[in-house]
Design an enzyme around this catalytic site. Structure first.
Site, PDB file in Angstrom:
ATOM      1  N   ASN A  83       1.085  -1.123  -0.048  1.00 15.34           N
ATOM      2  CA  ASN A  83       0.140   0.210  -0.301  1.00 15.34           C
ATOM      3  C   ASN A  83       1.232   0.730   0.546  1.00 15.34           C
ATOM      4  OD1 ASN A  83      -2.712   1.608   0.084  1.00 15.34           O
ATOM      5  ND2 ASN A  83      -3.402   0.058   1.163  1.00 15.34           N
ATOM      6  N   HIS A 113      24.141   0.734  10.868  1.00 15.97           N
ATOM      7  CA  HIS A 113      24.944   2.060  10.795  1.00 15.97           C
ATOM      8  C   HIS A 113      26.098   0.969  12.545  1.00 15.97           C
ATOM      9  CE1 HIS A 113      23.840   4.395   7.875  1.00 15.97           C
ATOM     10  NE2 HIS A 113      22.310   4.448   9.109  1.00 15.97           N
ATOM     11  N   GLY A 140       0.318  -1.496   9.288  1.00 10.43           N
ATOM     12  CA  GLY A 140       0.335  -0.128   8.867  1.00 10.43           C
ATOM     13  C   GLY A 140       1.293   0.695   9.834  1.00 10.43           C
ATOM     14  N   SER A 158       0.167  -3.259  13.502  1.00  9.54           N
ATOM     15  CA  SER A 158      -0.035  -1.623  13.186  1.00  9.54           C
ATOM     16  C   SER A 158       1.095  -1.122  14.020  1.00  9.54           C
ATOM     17  CB  SER A 158      -0.948  -0.978  13.008  1.00  9.54           C
ATOM     18  OG  SER A 158      -2.148  -1.651  11.822  1.00  9.54           O
ATOM     19  N   THR A 163      11.854  -6.408  16.056  1.00  8.80           N
ATOM     20  CA  THR A 163      13.571  -6.375  16.395  1.00  8.80           C
ATOM     21  C   THR A 163      14.124  -7.755  15.722  1.00  8.80           C
ATOM     22  OG1 THR A 163      13.696  -6.354  18.773  1.00  8.80           O
ATOM     23  CG2 THR A 163      13.276  -4.592  17.210  1.00  8.80           C
ATOM     24  N   ARG A 178       6.491  -9.024  20.287  1.00 12.02           N
ATOM     25  CA  ARG A 178       6.486  -9.735  20.580  1.00 12.02           C
ATOM     26  C   ARG A 178       5.342 -10.870  20.055  1.00 12.02           C
ATOM     27  NH1 ARG A 178       1.796  -9.871  24.356  1.00 12.02           N
ATOM     28  NH2 ARG A 178       2.040  -7.872  24.524  1.00 12.02           N
ATOM     29  N   LYS A 181      -0.927 -14.153  19.459  1.00  9.89           N
ATOM     30  CA  LYS A 181      -1.332 -15.305  19.781  1.00  9.89           C
ATOM     31  C   LYS A 181      -0.859 -16.133  18.859  1.00  9.89           C
ATOM     32  CE  LYS A 181      -5.255 -13.858  17.308  1.00  9.89           C
ATOM     33  NZ  LYS A 181      -6.953 -13.983  17.382  1.00  9.89           N
TER      34      LYS A 181
END
Length: 188
Positions: A83, A113, A140, A158, A163, A178, A181
């Site tokens: 999108n 970096h 989103g 969203s 990480t 995390r 479910k």
């Protein structure tokens, strides 16, 4: 090794290298054409995306505006959709499976970096690949960080900042993301 070879190998490299600068400039030109092409001209937009990316499935569509660094390091499967305002920094390989959807303002960032400020000030950087499995939906304004792999059937809520990597059949969310479910697959 060339700076491009170092970049693709995940080693430290200088993005200011002439070859890499020229490749990004060429990519920007292709993106200008794509983003200026009427959104209803599906055939032309598909042709432009197929020329830009490393490989694609037959069916794909990306809303404007779309941004990436090189394009040639992006590999998407069949039935891919992104999108508005998607950004893929593809200094390393970005692989996205079949039947994947990306919501507005999502960022996939392979470039990173050095932590050391003296080293970082030299302009050197490195990149880690991103892999997204089949049947994934990224919500989103989510961010997928360098080196992340997501399994099949993953939903990213969203606003999430991903990480670390996650396996199959999970809904993830938060900052850092995390497991919220597990996805139950309906048997047909």
């Amino acid at each position: 090794m060339t700076e491009q070879e170092k970049m693709l190998a995940g080693d430290l490299y200088y993005p200011s290298d002439k070859t890499l600068t020229a490749l990004r400039k060429q990519c920007r030109s292709q993106l200008d054409e794509l983003n200026a092409t009427c959104q209803s001209d599906h055939k032309k937009r598909t042709r432009l995306l197929k020329a830009l990316f490393g490989s694609t499935g037959k069916r794909l569509y990306i809303e404007s505006s779309f941004k990436c660094d090189y394009g040639e390091n992006i590999y998407v499967g069949e039935n891919f959709y992104a999108n508005f305002n998607c950004v893929i920094l593809d200094a390393a390989k970005v692989t996205i499976g079949d039947n994947c959807m990306i919501a507005p303002q999502v960022g996939l960032y392979t470039a990173t970096h050095p932590i050391d400020p003296v080293q970082r000030a030299t302009g050197i950087e490195f990149a880690k690949p991103i892999t997204i499995g089949d049947n994934c939906w990224i919500g989103g304004m989510a961010v997928i960080n360098p080196g992340v792999s997501l399994g099949d059937n993953v939903v990213v809520a969203s606003g999430s900042v991903v990480t670390k990597s996650f396996g199959n059949n999970v809904v993830i969310g938060g900052n850092p993301a995390r497991i919220l479910k597990h996805v139950e697959i309906e048997k047909s």
